[in-house]
Design a protein around this motif. Structure first.
Motif, PDB file in Angstrom:
ATOM      1  N   THR A 126      -3.933  -2.191  -9.169  1.00  0.00           N
ATOM      2  CA  THR A 126      -4.782  -1.787  -8.056  1.00  0.00           C
ATOM      3  C   THR A 126      -5.176  -2.972  -7.177  1.00  0.00           C
ATOM      4  OG1 THR A 126      -6.651  -2.001  -9.536  1.00  0.00           O
ATOM      5  CG2 THR A 126      -5.719   0.190  -9.282  1.00  0.00           C
ATOM      6  N   LEU A 127      -4.325  -4.001  -7.191  1.00  0.00           N
ATOM      7  CA  LEU A 127      -4.604  -5.167  -6.350  1.00  0.00           C
ATOM      8  C   LEU A 127      -3.939  -5.021  -4.994  1.00  0.00           C
ATOM      9  CD1 LEU A 127      -4.155  -8.101  -8.877  1.00  0.00           C
ATOM     10  CD2 LEU A 127      -6.294  -7.280  -7.892  1.00  0.00           C
ATOM     11  N   ILE A 128      -4.620  -5.516  -3.975  1.00  0.00           N
ATOM     12  CA  ILE A 128      -4.081  -5.477  -2.622  1.00  0.00           C
ATOM     13  C   ILE A 128      -4.134  -6.895  -2.059  1.00  0.00           C
ATOM     14  CG2 ILE A 128      -4.307  -4.431  -0.334  1.00  0.00           C
ATOM     15  CD1 ILE A 128      -6.393  -2.505  -1.898  1.00  0.00           C
ATOM     16  N   ALA A 129      -2.999  -7.385  -1.595  1.00  0.00           N
ATOM     17  CA  ALA A 129      -2.974  -8.693  -0.941  1.00  0.00           C
ATOM     18  C   ALA A 129      -3.130  -8.474   0.562  1.00  0.00           C
ATOM     19  CB  ALA A 129      -1.656  -9.398  -1.237  1.00  0.00           C
ATOM     20  N   VAL A 130      -3.991  -9.277   1.191  1.00  0.00           N
ATOM     21  CA  VAL A 130      -4.278  -9.099   2.613  1.00  0.00           C
ATOM     22  C   VAL A 130      -3.994 -10.389   3.358  1.00  0.00           C
ATOM     23  CG1 VAL A 130      -6.047  -8.430   4.290  1.00  0.00           C
ATOM     24  CG2 VAL A 130      -6.140  -7.516   1.962  1.00  0.00           C
ATOM     25  N   ALA A 131      -3.202 -10.287   4.418  1.00  0.00           N
ATOM     26  CA  ALA A 131      -2.963 -11.443   5.298  1.00  0.00           C
ATOM     27  C   ALA A 131      -3.883 -11.303   6.508  1.00  0.00           C
ATOM     28  CB  ALA A 131      -1.510 -11.467   5.741  1.00  0.00           C
ATOM     29  N   ILE A 132      -4.621 -12.367   6.792  1.00  0.00           N
ATOM     30  CA  ILE A 132      -5.595 -12.338   7.886  1.00  0.00           C
ATOM     31  C   ILE A 132      -5.254 -13.450   8.858  1.00  0.00           C
ATOM     32  CG2 ILE A 132      -8.068 -12.476   8.437  1.00  0.00           C
ATOM     33  CD1 ILE A 132      -8.534 -11.587   5.480  1.00  0.00           C
ATOM     34  N   GLN A 133      -5.456 -13.151  10.145  1.00  0.00           N
ATOM     35  CA  GLN A 133      -4.970 -14.068  11.169  1.00  0.00           C
ATOM     36  C   GLN A 133      -5.552 -15.473  11.103  1.00  0.00           C
ATOM     37  OE1 GLN A 133      -5.214 -12.824  15.405  1.00  0.00           O
ATOM     38  NE2 GLN A 133      -3.413 -11.681  14.855  1.00  0.00           N
ATOM     39  N   SER A 134      -6.742 -15.624  10.540  1.00  0.00           N
ATOM     40  CA  SER A 134      -7.355 -16.948  10.522  1.00  0.00           C
ATOM     41  C   SER A 134      -7.303 -17.600   9.148  1.00  0.00           C
ATOM     42  CB  SER A 134      -8.813 -16.830  10.964  1.00  0.00           C
ATOM     43  OG  SER A 134      -9.479 -15.939  10.097  1.00  0.00           O
ATOM     44  N   LEU A 135      -6.680 -16.954   8.199  1.00  0.00           N
ATOM     45  CA  LEU A 135      -6.779 -17.400   6.812  1.00  0.00           C
ATOM     46  C   LEU A 135      -5.500 -18.090   6.339  1.00  0.00           C
ATOM     47  CD1 LEU A 135      -8.678 -17.185   4.267  1.00  0.00           C
ATOM     48  CD2 LEU A 135      -7.341 -15.188   3.652  1.00  0.00           C
ATOM     49  N   GLN A 136      -5.645 -19.323   5.856  1.00  0.00           N
ATOM     50  CA  GLN A 136      -4.509 -20.038   5.283  1.00  0.00           C
ATOM     51  C   GLN A 136      -4.373 -19.619   3.839  1.00  0.00           C
ATOM     52  OE1 GLN A 136      -4.762 -24.231   6.024  1.00  0.00           O
ATOM     53  NE2 GLN A 136      -5.400 -23.910   8.139  1.00  0.00           N
ATOM     54  N   GLY A 137      -3.547 -18.621   3.621  1.00  0.00           N
ATOM     55  CA  GLY A 137      -3.407 -18.058   2.285  1.00  0.00           C
ATOM     56  C   GLY A 137      -3.550 -16.558   2.370  1.00  0.00           C
ATOM     57  N   ILE A 138      -3.998 -15.960   1.269  1.00  0.00           N
ATOM     58  CA  ILE A 138      -4.201 -14.512   1.297  1.00  0.00           C
ATOM     59  C   ILE A 138      -5.527 -14.172   0.627  1.00  0.00           C
ATOM     60  CG2 ILE A 138      -1.777 -13.786   1.310  1.00  0.00           C
ATOM     61  CD1 ILE A 138      -2.607 -13.233  -1.864  1.00  0.00           C
ATOM     62  N   MET A 139      -6.004 -12.997   0.893  1.00  0.00           N
ATOM     63  CA  MET A 139      -7.196 -12.499   0.214  1.00  0.00           C
ATOM     64  C   MET A 139      -6.745 -11.388  -0.724  1.00  0.00           C
ATOM     65  SD  MET A 139     -10.693 -11.154   1.954  1.00  0.00           S
ATOM     66  CE  MET A 139     -11.038 -12.667   2.795  1.00  0.00           C
ATOM     67  N   LEU A 140      -7.273 -11.416  -1.942  1.00  0.00           N
ATOM     68  CA  LEU A 140      -6.935 -10.369  -2.898  1.00  0.00           C
ATOM     69  C   LEU A 140      -8.089  -9.393  -3.019  1.00  0.00           C
ATOM     70  CD1 LEU A 140      -5.162 -12.126  -5.906  1.00  0.00           C
ATOM     71  CD2 LEU A 140      -4.187 -10.461  -4.325  1.00  0.00           C
ATOM     72  N   LEU A 141      -7.800  -8.112  -2.824  1.00  0.00           N
ATOM     73  CA  LEU A 141      -8.812  -7.077  -3.006  1.00  0.00           C
ATOM     74  C   LEU A 141      -8.446  -6.267  -4.238  1.00  0.00           C
ATOM     75  CD1 LEU A 141      -9.186  -5.557   0.587  1.00  0.00           C
ATOM     76  CD2 LEU A 141     -10.200  -7.631  -0.328  1.00  0.00           C
ATOM     77  N   SER A 142      -9.472  -5.715  -4.872  1.00  0.00           N
ATOM     78  CA  SER A 142      -9.227  -4.820  -5.974  1.00  0.00           C
ATOM     79  C   SER A 142      -9.796  -3.459  -5.624  1.00  0.00           C
ATOM     80  CB  SER A 142      -9.883  -5.358  -7.241  1.00  0.00           C
ATOM     81  OG  SER A 142      -9.808  -4.376  -8.235  1.00  0.00           O
ATOM     82  N   CYS A 143      -9.056  -2.429  -5.977  1.00  0.00           N
ATOM     83  CA  CYS A 143      -9.504  -1.072  -5.694  1.00  0.00           C
ATOM     84  C   CYS A 143      -9.923  -0.430  -7.002  1.00  0.00           C
ATOM     85  CB  CYS A 143      -8.356  -0.307  -5.054  1.00  0.00           C
ATOM     86  SG  CYS A 143      -8.556   1.442  -5.088  1.00  0.00           S
ATOM     87  N   ASN A 144     -11.176  -0.006  -7.076  1.00  0.00           N
ATOM     88  CA  ASN A 144     -11.645   0.697  -8.259  1.00  0.00           C
ATOM     89  C   ASN A 144     -11.431   2.185  -8.027  1.00  0.00           C
ATOM     90  OD1 ASN A 144     -13.200   2.028 -10.197  1.00  0.00           O
ATOM     91  ND2 ASN A 144     -14.544   0.248 -10.420  1.00  0.00           N
ATOM     92  N   LEU A 145     -10.408   2.727  -8.683  1.00  0.00           N
ATOM     93  CA  LEU A 145     -10.027   4.106  -8.373  1.00  0.00           C
ATOM     94  C   LEU A 145     -11.076   5.140  -8.801  1.00  0.00           C
ATOM     95  CD1 LEU A 145      -6.201   3.944  -9.030  1.00  0.00           C
ATOM     96  CD2 LEU A 145      -7.349   4.165  -6.840  1.00  0.00           C
ATOM     97  N   PRO A 146     -11.641   5.051 -10.005  1.00  0.00           N
ATOM     98  CA  PRO A 146     -12.640   6.078 -10.362  1.00  0.00           C
ATOM     99  C   PRO A 146     -13.831   6.112  -9.392  1.00  0.00           C
ATOM    100  CG  PRO A 146     -11.967   4.857 -12.306  1.00  0.00           C
ATOM    101  CD  PRO A 146     -11.367   4.148 -11.143  1.00  0.00           C
ATOM    102  N   SER A 147     -14.319   4.946  -8.994  1.00  0.00           N
ATOM    103  CA  SER A 147     -15.485   4.952  -8.101  1.00  0.00           C
ATOM    104  C   SER A 147     -15.068   4.902  -6.625  1.00  0.00           C
ATOM    105  CB  SER A 147     -16.404   3.768  -8.424  1.00  0.00           C
ATOM    106  OG  SER A 147     -15.768   2.559  -8.064  1.00  0.00           O
TER     107      SER A 147
ATOM    108  N   LEU B  82     -12.991   6.481   2.273  1.00  0.00           N
ATOM    109  CA  LEU B  82     -13.585   6.287   0.953  1.00  0.00           C
ATOM    110  C   LEU B  82     -14.399   5.001   0.898  1.00  0.00           C
ATOM    111  CD1 LEU B  82     -10.527   7.345  -1.240  1.00  0.00           C
ATOM    112  CD2 LEU B  82     -12.479   8.741  -0.582  1.00  0.00           C
ATOM    113  N   ASP B  83     -13.840   3.921   1.433  1.00  0.00           N
ATOM    114  CA  ASP B  83     -14.596   2.665   1.425  1.00  0.00           C
ATOM    115  C   ASP B  83     -14.042   1.726   2.501  1.00  0.00           C
ATOM    116  OD1 ASP B  83     -16.591   0.977   0.673  1.00  0.00           O
ATOM    117  OD2 ASP B  83     -15.542   0.145  -1.059  1.00  0.00           O
TER     118      ASP B  83
END
Lengths: 251, 449
Positions: free
Chosen positions: B293-314, B259-260
């Motif tokens: 619809t928030l997703i927390a992402v842990a990335i190997q080089s990132l001190q902290g986390i990245m927050l993604l949002s998923c827009n379900l209709p689109s 989907l994306d």
């Protein structure tokens, strides 16, 4: 055919590549890591590379997809027989051994030149079909799958390397359409029984009846079309086949 | 050229006849593989939080504000090697742990007694509990997913050491993650050969899972983690996956279509202060925040986390923001969240670190600010809680970390350890021509003359 005279790898009378220049080991380890390119998904398979006359450009979609897969096609004997038997059907051979794949590629391209308009519907790809079947075919895309004289892997430790196994049958059932047929044949009795019992015990496959087997033109090719089959026949060996149909499981 | 006959799954099968130099190298590799990242799991209603480091399993009871002592009278062996997966069942009654010691242990979250110990033939790489809590599935290093049924979990039936039966198989590829879809219809498995497989979970799992619903194909590297976004409007759930190709992708499990794609690596790259390292934006873990619809992402080089949002209709994914953890070298190795609580729990750490006084270490941190009321946006800014603001406070940290204060140096070591562990386990080895030839010459499956 003039240029063939200079090329010793080509048979002068038939214009086809000579097997002796494509020597390869009889077996290859399907478990080892592969370092050849693999399409990301079935939609990334470039049909224009495989069937240039039928798909002149890579972005062209004419609706037809590969329907027959010869898994472990070896030197390609079956593909070539099937090509003229089902001229409207796209088919592909999958082979893990590099040199053997090169041979089949050369054989097909020579046949295309020698017989204009024919053999445009067959091709070959070097891949590990035990790992990457879903990368080549969509759900329900195939109508026939062939497993002819596969590596027997006698040791129990190596049974998981067999190309017909309970777990891999799930994937074959996924790429086969309902009513699609899986053909297996071997000259090793133990393996023949193994393949039969795997298929028999799988709820998504049922055996073809004797009448159906006799009416199916592809069944006749199983023991005659391939180089391996001819070798067995020459030596007067026995063969064991199992032909099953993909069905909707009774729930 | 033929590939060397190296079986990719088990790395501990060292060729005994290899030359000394190679031997040393293999040993080195072997050691790295054994380093296990710390894992965290949160009870669905935040009744407890569990952390695993190495073979150590630590649980803290949050409402009662006390450390939990695990009781194991099942008669089975205890964990004695790195734990690779821990998980709570969806209804919160069960907790499972498994890893390199080939043991799958099922615990009751009421009594914290071990209900059952299942012996696996191979090392275990992933776990899942069916939504009805009746089946535990685990994946081994040869790519086979096994199932054990657990009737009588609530009853007084004596603890049983059950035998697992094979459910499905990825052909000789390490399975990195197992998840049930929120409606329980599918079991989803991801492997290091870039594949995500969606299999219909059968009514009688002990007979095997024969029907594949779809394959989700599109990742260009190993798939490291899976999660489902589930909201009241989307009860069937939307699948998201993280990978070594530095992306998070969103899938329709019914058709397997992509989907994306969100290129989180590129975004993390921009933020990096230290640009000397290249290509280390592997997604290590993702965690969906329940009911939004928030997703927390842990990335190997990132001190902290990245927050993604998923827009379900689109059906699109977008980066909302990056929550940085300043001052500490905190690169999370595992994430967890619960339905209630609105908190995101994070852990970093690793076991068996060489060159460190601690045999294993972990550091727990919590981000608050996730609430149900605002499903697709953040109600308030997410805040990294101070140690004393965490539920359970110092007591919890003492239990889950092993000690309250953690030496700064160990963070760097942990991040490094996790990186090598992941590299060794999931990235295909490239051999030079000479090395290939050498391995071929010394292969041990050749007949002796």
């Amino acid at each position: 055919m003039l240029e063939n005279k200079a090329n010793p790898t080509i048979n002068k009378s038939t214009g086809l590549p000579r097997k002796r220049f494509y020597r390869a080991r009889a077996h290859s380890n399907p478990l080892s890591d592969s370092h050849f390119p693999i399409p990301l998904s079935p939609s990334h398979v470039d049909y224009s590379l495989h069937y240039p006359q039928l798909f002149p450009s890579s972005d062209q979609i004419n609706g037809s997809k590969i329907q027959f897969a010869d898994i472990g096609c070896g030197f390609g004997g079956l593909l070539i027989s099937l090509s003229t038997l089902f001229p409207e059907t796209l088919m592909i051979g999958m082979e893990l051994r590099d040199k053997v794949t090169e041979y089949v590629k050369e054989r097909i391209s020579r046949l295309r030149v020698a017989n204009p308009g024919q053999y445009q519907n067959i091709s070959v790809v070097r891949t590990n079909s035990m790992k990457y079947i879903p990368n080549y075919f969509e759900k329900g895309q195939l109508s026939k799958m062939f497993f002819l004289f596969p590596d027997p892997h006698f040791k129990e430790k190596n049974h998981r390397r067999r190309v017909i196994s309970p777990h891999l049958l799930h994937e074959y059932a996924y790429v086969l359409q309902v009513g699609g047929i899986i053909y297996t044949i071997t000259d090793v009795e133990e393996l023949g029984e193994w393949m039969k019992s795997c298929l028999e015990n799988h709820p998504m496959f049922e055996a073809l009846s004797q009448e159906e087997l006799e009416a199916d033109p592809a069944v006749k090719l199983l023991s005659t079309a391939t180089e391996e089959g001819q070798k067995v026949a020459r030596n007067g060996g026995q063969t064991f086949q199992a032909v099953y149909r993909r069905i909707v499981p009774a729930s | 050229m033929e590939d060397p006959p190296i079986e990719e799954c088990e790395h501990d099968d060292i060729n005994k006849t290899e030359q000394d130099t190679q031997m040393e190298e293999s040993k080195q590799n072997n050691k790295d593989v054994e380093v296990a990242p710390a894992l965290i799991a949160v009870h669905p209603t935040q009744n407890s939080v569990a952390v695993s480091v190495g073979s150590d399993l630590r649980v803290f009871n949050v409402p009662e504000d006390c450390a939990v002592t695990l009781v194991d009278e099942s008669g089975g062996a205890s964990h004695n090697d790195s734990i690779r997966a821990i998980k709570y069942g969806a209804n919160g009654k069960l907790f499972v742990s498994a890893g390199d010691d080939k043991l799958v242990k099922v615990w009751s979250t009421e009594s914290w007694r071990c209900i059952s110990t299942v012996y696996s033939e191979k090392r275990v790489s992933a776990l899942a509990v069916s939504n009805d809590g009746l089946h535990v599935c685990f994946a081994d290093k040869f790519g086979v997913v096994w199932v054990v049924d657990l009737p009588g979990v609530d009853g007084s039936e004596a603890p049983l050491n059950r035998k697992a039966v094979p459910l499905l198989g990825h052909y000789c590829s390490i399975i990195t993650s197992l998840e049930f879809s929120p409606d329980g219809r599918f079991i989803v498995s991801a492997d290091r050969d870039f594949k995500i497989r969606v299999t219909v979970f059968p009514k009688k799992p002990l007979d095997g899972a024969h029907e594949i619903q779809s394959f989700c194909l599109g990742h260009k590297e190993f798939v490291s983690c899976l999660a489902f976004i589930c909201t009241p409007d989307y009860l069937q759930g939307i699948l998201v996956s993280g990978s070594g190709d530095s992306t998070v992708r969103m899938w329709d499990v019914i058709s397997g279509s992509l989907l994306d794609t969100c290129e989180v690596g590129a975004k993390a790259e921009q933020l990096k202060f230290d640009t000397s390292e290249a290509n280390c934006s592997t997604v290590t873990d993702i965690c969906t925040i329940p009911d939004c619809t928030l997703i927390a992402v842990a990335i190997q080089s990132l001190q902290g986390i990245m927050l993604l949002s998923c827009n379900l209709p689109s059906e699109t994914l977008s980066v909302v923001k990056v929550v940085s953890i300043v001052g500490e070298n905190f690169i999370p190795t595992s994430l967890g969240s619960s339905i209630s609580g609105g908190l995101l729990w994070m852990v970093t750490g690793a076991s068996k670190l060489s060159g460190s006084d601690h045999s294993s270490l972990s550091r727990v941190k919590v981000i608050s600010g996730f609430r149900k009321s605002s499903p697709d946006s953040l109600e308030q800014e997410p805040v990294v809680l101070g140690d004393c603001e965490i539920p359970g406070g110092a007591k919890l940290l003492e239990k889950l970390q092993g000690s309250i204060s953690i030496d700064e140096k160990v963070f760097l070591a942990a991040a490094e350890a996790v990186k090598t562990a992941m590299c060794n386990l999931l990235i295909k080895k490239q051999y030079s021509v000479e090395k290939r030839e050498c391995r071929k010459r010394t292969r041990n499956d050749k007949k002796m003359r």
